[in-house]
Design a protein around this motif. Structure first.
Motif, PDB file in Angstrom:
ATOM      1  N   GLY A  99      15.421  53.043  38.300  1.00  0.00           N
ATOM      2  CA  GLY A  99      15.008  51.821  38.974  1.00  0.00           C
ATOM      3  C   GLY A  99      15.217  51.917  40.484  1.00  0.00           C
ATOM      4  N   ALA A 100      14.648  50.963  41.195  1.00  0.00           N
ATOM      5  CA  ALA A 100      14.802  50.972  42.650  1.00  0.00           C
ATOM      6  C   ALA A 100      14.705  49.550  43.187  1.00  0.00           C
ATOM      7  CB  ALA A 100      13.723  51.831  43.293  1.00  0.00           C
ATOM      8  N   LEU A 102      13.343  47.993  46.518  1.00  0.00           N
ATOM      9  CA  LEU A 102      12.611  48.343  47.732  1.00  0.00           C
ATOM     10  C   LEU A 102      12.668  47.148  48.676  1.00  0.00           C
ATOM     11  CD1 LEU A 102       9.558  49.962  45.866  1.00  0.00           C
ATOM     12  CD2 LEU A 102      11.712  51.031  46.541  1.00  0.00           C
ATOM     13  N   ARG A 105      10.534  45.818  53.334  1.00  0.00           N
ATOM     14  CA  ARG A 105       9.565  44.790  53.708  1.00  0.00           C
ATOM     15  C   ARG A 105      10.200  43.513  54.246  1.00  0.00           C
ATOM     16  NH1 ARG A 105       4.277  43.472  52.454  1.00  0.00           N
ATOM     17  NH2 ARG A 105       3.126  45.159  51.507  1.00  0.00           N
ATOM     18  N   VAL A 106      11.437  43.277  53.838  1.00  0.00           N
ATOM     19  CA  VAL A 106      12.108  42.045  54.281  1.00  0.00           C
ATOM     20  C   VAL A 106      12.042  41.931  55.803  1.00  0.00           C
ATOM     21  CG1 VAL A 106      14.326  40.846  54.376  1.00  0.00           C
ATOM     22  CG2 VAL A 106      13.639  42.004  52.279  1.00  0.00           C
ATOM     23  N   ARG A 120       3.139  49.603  52.391  1.00  0.00           N
ATOM     24  CA  ARG A 120       3.353  50.061  51.029  1.00  0.00           C
ATOM     25  C   ARG A 120       4.789  50.571  50.883  1.00  0.00           C
ATOM     26  NH1 ARG A 120       0.357  50.131  46.166  1.00  0.00           N
ATOM     27  NH2 ARG A 120       1.425  51.594  44.818  1.00  0.00           N
TER      28      ARG A 120
ATOM     29  N   ARG B   8       6.145  48.399  38.626  1.00  0.00           N
ATOM     30  CA  ARG B   8       6.642  47.846  39.883  1.00  0.00           C
ATOM     31  C   ARG B   8       6.545  46.319  39.829  1.00  0.00           C
ATOM     32  NH1 ARG B   8       5.861  51.208  44.549  1.00  0.00           N
ATOM     33  NH2 ARG B   8       4.685  49.603  45.607  1.00  0.00           N
ATOM     34  N   ALA B  27      16.881  40.665  40.754  1.00  0.00           N
ATOM     35  CA  ALA B  27      16.354  41.915  41.324  1.00  0.00           C
ATOM     36  C   ALA B  27      17.244  43.091  40.925  1.00  0.00           C
ATOM     37  CB  ALA B  27      16.256  41.798  42.845  1.00  0.00           C
ATOM     38  N   GLN B  28      18.538  42.870  41.003  1.00  0.00           N
ATOM     39  CA  GLN B  28      19.455  43.961  40.656  1.00  0.00           C
ATOM     40  C   GLN B  28      19.441  44.263  39.158  1.00  0.00           C
ATOM     41  OE1 GLN B  28      23.104  44.073  42.691  1.00  0.00           O
ATOM     42  NE2 GLN B  28      24.064  45.491  41.246  1.00  0.00           N
ATOM     43  N   ARG B  31      16.345  46.216  38.579  1.00  0.00           N
ATOM     44  CA  ARG B  31      16.560  47.562  39.133  1.00  0.00           C
ATOM     45  C   ARG B  31      17.370  48.402  38.136  1.00  0.00           C
ATOM     46  NH1 ARG B  31      21.256  48.546  43.353  1.00  0.00           N
ATOM     47  NH2 ARG B  31      22.256  49.108  41.409  1.00  0.00           N
ATOM     48  N   PHE B  35      13.288  49.153  36.531  1.00  0.00           N
ATOM     49  CA  PHE B  35      12.087  48.705  37.246  1.00  0.00           C
ATOM     50  C   PHE B  35      12.191  49.066  38.730  1.00  0.00           C
ATOM     51  CE2 PHE B  35      12.095  45.840  33.600  1.00  0.00           C
ATOM     52  CZ  PHE B  35      10.760  45.808  33.240  1.00  0.00           C
ATOM     53  N   GLU B  36      11.034  49.229  39.358  1.00  0.00           N
ATOM     54  CA  GLU B  36      11.007  49.323  40.815  1.00  0.00           C
ATOM     55  C   GLU B  36      10.723  47.929  41.353  1.00  0.00           C
ATOM     56  OE1 GLU B  36       8.244  52.395  41.900  1.00  0.00           O
ATOM     57  OE2 GLU B  36       9.559  53.970  41.139  1.00  0.00           O
ATOM     58  N   VAL B  37      11.682  47.388  42.067  1.00  0.00           N
ATOM     59  CA  VAL B  37      11.611  45.989  42.472  1.00  0.00           C
ATOM     60  C   VAL B  37      11.441  45.882  43.984  1.00  0.00           C
ATOM     61  CG1 VAL B  37      12.804  43.766  42.445  1.00  0.00           C
ATOM     62  CG2 VAL B  37      13.181  45.409  40.585  1.00  0.00           C
ATOM     63  N   ILE B  38      10.392  45.230  44.388  1.00  0.00           N
ATOM     64  CA  ILE B  38      10.188  44.972  45.811  1.00  0.00           C
ATOM     65  C   ILE B  38      10.744  43.579  46.092  1.00  0.00           C
ATOM     66  CG2 ILE B  38       8.432  44.599  47.594  1.00  0.00           C
ATOM     67  CD1 ILE B  38       6.850  46.655  45.482  1.00  0.00           C
ATOM     68  N   TYR B  39      11.638  43.481  47.032  1.00  0.00           N
ATOM     69  CA  TYR B  39      12.224  42.188  47.375  1.00  0.00           C
ATOM     70  C   TYR B  39      11.808  41.816  48.794  1.00  0.00           C
ATOM     71  CZ  TYR B  39      15.561  38.450  48.175  1.00  0.00           C
ATOM     72  OH  TYR B  39      16.120  37.231  48.467  1.00  0.00           O
ATOM     73  N   THR B  40      11.384  40.565  48.963  1.00  0.00           N
ATOM     74  CA  THR B  40      10.805  40.192  50.256  1.00  0.00           C
ATOM     75  C   THR B  40      11.622  39.157  51.034  1.00  0.00           C
ATOM     76  OG1 THR B  40       9.392  38.664  49.039  1.00  0.00           O
ATOM     77  CG2 THR B  40       8.417  40.742  49.682  1.00  0.00           C
ATOM     78  N   GLY B  41      12.786  38.777  50.507  1.00  0.00           N
ATOM     79  CA  GLY B  41      13.615  37.849  51.278  1.00  0.00           C
ATOM     80  C   GLY B  41      13.242  36.392  51.062  1.00  0.00           C
ATOM     81  N   THR B  52       1.362  40.564  49.643  1.00  0.00           N
ATOM     82  CA  THR B  52       2.309  41.654  49.393  1.00  0.00           C
ATOM     83  C   THR B  52       2.089  42.256  48.013  1.00  0.00           C
ATOM     84  OG1 THR B  52       3.957  40.651  50.839  1.00  0.00           O
ATOM     85  CG2 THR B  52       4.770  42.228  49.213  1.00  0.00           C
ATOM     86  N   GLU B  56       1.078  46.126  47.321  1.00  0.00           N
ATOM     87  CA  GLU B  56       2.071  46.932  46.603  1.00  0.00           C
ATOM     88  C   GLU B  56       1.624  47.268  45.183  1.00  0.00           C
ATOM     89  OE1 GLU B  56       4.608  48.247  47.937  1.00  0.00           O
ATOM     90  OE2 GLU B  56       5.238  47.051  49.660  1.00  0.00           O
ATOM     91  N   ASP B  57       0.513  46.706  44.742  1.00  0.00           N
ATOM     92  CA  ASP B  57      -0.021  46.955  43.402  1.00  0.00           C
ATOM     93  C   ASP B  57       1.057  46.775  42.329  1.00  0.00           C
ATOM     94  OD1 ASP B  57      -1.975  47.608  41.507  1.00  0.00           O
ATOM     95  OD2 ASP B  57      -1.409  49.719  41.511  1.00  0.00           O
TER      96      ASP B  57
END
Lengths: 351, 135
Positions: A99-100, A102, A105-106, A120, B8, B27-28, B31, B35-41, B52, B56-57
Motif C-alpha cells: 500500500g501507499a 500519496l 498533492r496536498v 499524477r 488506487r 487513509a492509513q 494504505r 491500497f494506494e491512497v491519494i490524500y488531498t488534505g 483530481t 489520478e485515474d
C-alpha cells in the motif's frame, strides 16, 4: 468509461475535453501497471509532441520538494499562460503491504481545477531508486497532451537514489538547512547527479552555512574536472558556480529559495528557461537513448515478477530451495532451476 | 510487491470542516490494507476532488465529512463525475452522518457509508467487495 486499449486511449487523449483527461489518466495507469504496455507505448511515442523540459526534483523527505514544485508550477503558469505543465509526484510503497499514501498533492491543490496542469501521483511499487516503473511512459503521455514542462518529484531520498538522472533532462537536488555538515557534501551518490542545487527554506538559520559548503563542494568538483582534463583547458574553474562572472543564468547551479515565502522561484525559472534554450535539442537525443534503458528496466521487472512467482509457487523449485536452506544444494543450482521453470511456465502458458 | 495490486483510491475532505482525524485514519487503514491512497488534505471543493480523481485515474473516492453538509457535497461530487463521464468511479464516505440520511445518500449513488464506530476490518472488507479485489 469502457475498457479501452492503448491505441484508442492515445487517440482519446489527443482530443480536447474532459474525456481526454480520462484517457490520459488511464494511459498512465496502463504504463505503470504493466511493463508490456509501457513497452508498447514507448514504441509508438517517438513522433509525439514532447515537453521542452523534464525537470527532476529530488532530496530528502521534508526538504520542501512538493511546495517548491507547487511554486514552480505557479511561476510557469504565470509566465506562459497558454502552456500546460505536468507534475509526476512519487511517494513510497510499503514494502510490507504494497500500500501507499500519496500525499504530495496536498501542497499543490491550488492547481487542481486548472485544466492546464496535469498532476499524477505514483507509488514507487518496490523500486528503490526514488521513482516508479513507467515514469518515462507517464512523461510521454504528458507530452502527448501538450505539457511544455514536466516536473518529476522523487520519493524523499537519502544518499544513493539517483534513478531520477535517467529520467530528467535536468536534476535539481533540493536541500534544506540543518541536514548535516560539510562532510555530507563530500559523499558520493545523490549529490553527483545534481545539475542544480536548491537550498530551500533559505529563510531559516543555517542557510548561509549550507550555501558556503555547497559552493566549496561545487568548486572541488570543478577543480577535479579541471585537473583531469589532459589538455589543461582553463575554463569552468571556480567562478561560474553561482551566477558566474557573466551572470549567465544558463550556468547558474546554486539557488536559494523559500518556497513557502515565494522567494527565489523566479530566479530558478530564469535559469531553467536559459538552460532549456541552450540544451533542448541535446535533451531530445538523450531521451531517445534513455528509452532503451527504460525498456531494459521493464524487461528486468517482468523477469523478476515471473521469477518470484516461480520461486514461491513451483513445487520443484520450492523443494530445491529447501535443500539450499539445509546446505544440501548450491545457490547456482536453485537459480538454474528457477530460470528453467520460469521459462518452462512461460512457454507452456503461451501455447 | 508483486502479484495482483489493489486499486488506487482518493480520500478527500470536501467542504469547510477541518476535522481530518477520521480521513487520515481511514487513509492509513487502507494504505495498510494494500491500497494506494491519494490524500488531498482538508477543505476541498467537489470540483477539485473530481478533477483530481480523473487525473489520478482512481477506482474510488472516499469522502469524509463532519460538517453536516454531506447531502449537498456528495450530490455535487456525483453530479460532477457524471458530467465527466466518470460514473464508474465508486463513491463512498463516512463521518458524522445521521442514520436517516444514509438511504438518501445511497439513492444518490453513494456505494457505502461508514459511520463512527465502523471497524477498520469492515471498511476494508466492504471496499474489497465494492472494487472487486480478489481475495
Amino acid at each position: 468509461m469502457p475498457r479501452l486499449e492503448l491505441p484508442e486511449l492515445v487517440r482519446g487523449a489527443r482530443q480536447s475535453g474532459p474525456l481526454a483527461v480520462r484517457c490520459a489518466g488511464r494511459l498512465m495507469s496502463l504504463v505503470t501497471d504493466e511493463p508490456q504496455r509501457l513497452a508498447e507505448l514507448l514504441a509508438m511515442c517517438r513522433e509525439w509532441p514532447q515537453p521542452r523540459l523534464v525537470l527532476g526534483l529530488t532530496g530528502s523527505p521534508g526538504s520542501g520538494k512538493s511546495t517548491l514544485t507547487d511554486r514552480l508550477v505557479l511561476e510557469y503558469r504565470t509566465r506562459f499562460p497558454a502552456d500546460k505543465i505536468g507534475v509526476i509526484a512519487v511517494d513510497p510503497s510499503s514494502p510490507f503491504t504494497g500500500g501507499a499514501l500519496l500525499g504530495d498533492r496536498v501542497r499543490m491543490m491550488q492547481h487542481a481545477t486548472d485544466p492546464q496542469v496535469f498532476i499524477r501521483s505514483l507509488a514507487s511499487r518496490g523500486r528503490l531508486g526514488g521513482l516508479a516503473l513507467g515514469v518515462k511512459g507517464v512523461v510521454r503521455v504528458m507530452g502527448l497532451v501538450g505539457c511544455r514542462v514536466v516536473l518529476i518529484e522523487t520519493v524523499g531520498v537519502g544518499q544513493s537514489e539517483v534513478e531520477i538522472a535517467q529520467h530528467a533532462d535536468l536534476t535539481a537536488v533540493v536541500l534544506a538547512p540543518g541536514q548535516g555538515d560539510g562532510i555530507q557534501l563530500l559523499k558520493a551518490g545523490l549529490l553527483e547527479v545534481g545539475d542544480l542545487f536548491v537550498i530551500n527554506k533559505a529563510d531559516r538559520d543555517g542557510a548561509a552555512a549550507l550555501q558556503a559548503q555547497l559552493l566549496a563542494m561545487l568548486q572541488r568538483v570543478d577543480l577535479v574536472r579541471h585537473d583531469r582534463s589532459a589538455n589543461g583547458v582553463t575554463t569552468q574553474v571556480c567562478h561560474d558556480v553561482t551566477t558566474g562572472p557573466e551572470s549567465d543564468p544558463s550556468h547558474a547551479r546554486l539557488f536559494l529559495t523559500s518556497a513557502r515565502e515565494h522567494l527565489g522561484i523566479a530566479e530558478l525559472v530564469d535559469a531553467l528557461e536559459a538552460r532549456t534554450e541552450v540544451a533542448q535539442e541535446r535533451w531530445r537525443t538523450e531521451r531517445e537513448e534513455q528509452i532503451e534503458a527504460e525498456l531494459q528496466s521493464a524487461v528486468l521487472a517482468e523477469i523478476e515478477r515471473r521469477a518470484i512467482c516461480t520461486l514461491r509457487t513451483n513445487a520443484a523449485v520450492v523443494e530445491r530451495f529447501d535443500r539450499l536452506l539445509g546446505g544440501a544444494e548450491p545457490l547456482a543450482a536453485v537459480v538454474d532451476e528457477v530460470l528453467r521453470r520460469t521459462i518452462g511456465d512461460a512457454t507452456s502458458s503461451t501455447k | 510487491m508483486f502479484g495482483p495490486r489493489k486499486p488506487r483510491l482518493l480520500i478527500a475532505k470536501p467542504g469547510l470542516d477541518g476535522h481530518d482525524r477520521g480521513a487520515k485514519y481511514v487513509a492509513q487503514v487502507l494504505r495498510d490494507a494494500g491500497f494506494e491512497v491519494i490524500y488531498t488534505g482538508i477543505r476541498r471543493t467537489p470540483e477539485q476532488i473530481v478533477a483530481t480523481a480523473i487525473q489520478e485515474d482512481v477506482a474510488g473516492i472516499g469522502l469524509s465529512l463532519l460538517s453536516g453538509a454531506h447531502l449537498l457535497l456528495f450530490r455535487r461530487v456525483i453530479e460532477l463525475l457524471h458530467a465527466q463521464g466518470a460514473d464508474d468511479i465508486v463513491v463512498f464516505g463516512g463521518g458524522t452522518i445521521p442514520p436517516k440520511d444514509i438511504p438518501l445518500l445511497e439513492s444518490l449513488g453513494v456505494a457505502a457509508v461508514f459511520t463512527p464506530g465502523t471497524s477498520a476490518e469492515r471498511i476494508v472488507e466492504r471496499l474489497d467487495e465494492l472494487l472487486c479485489v480478489p481475495a
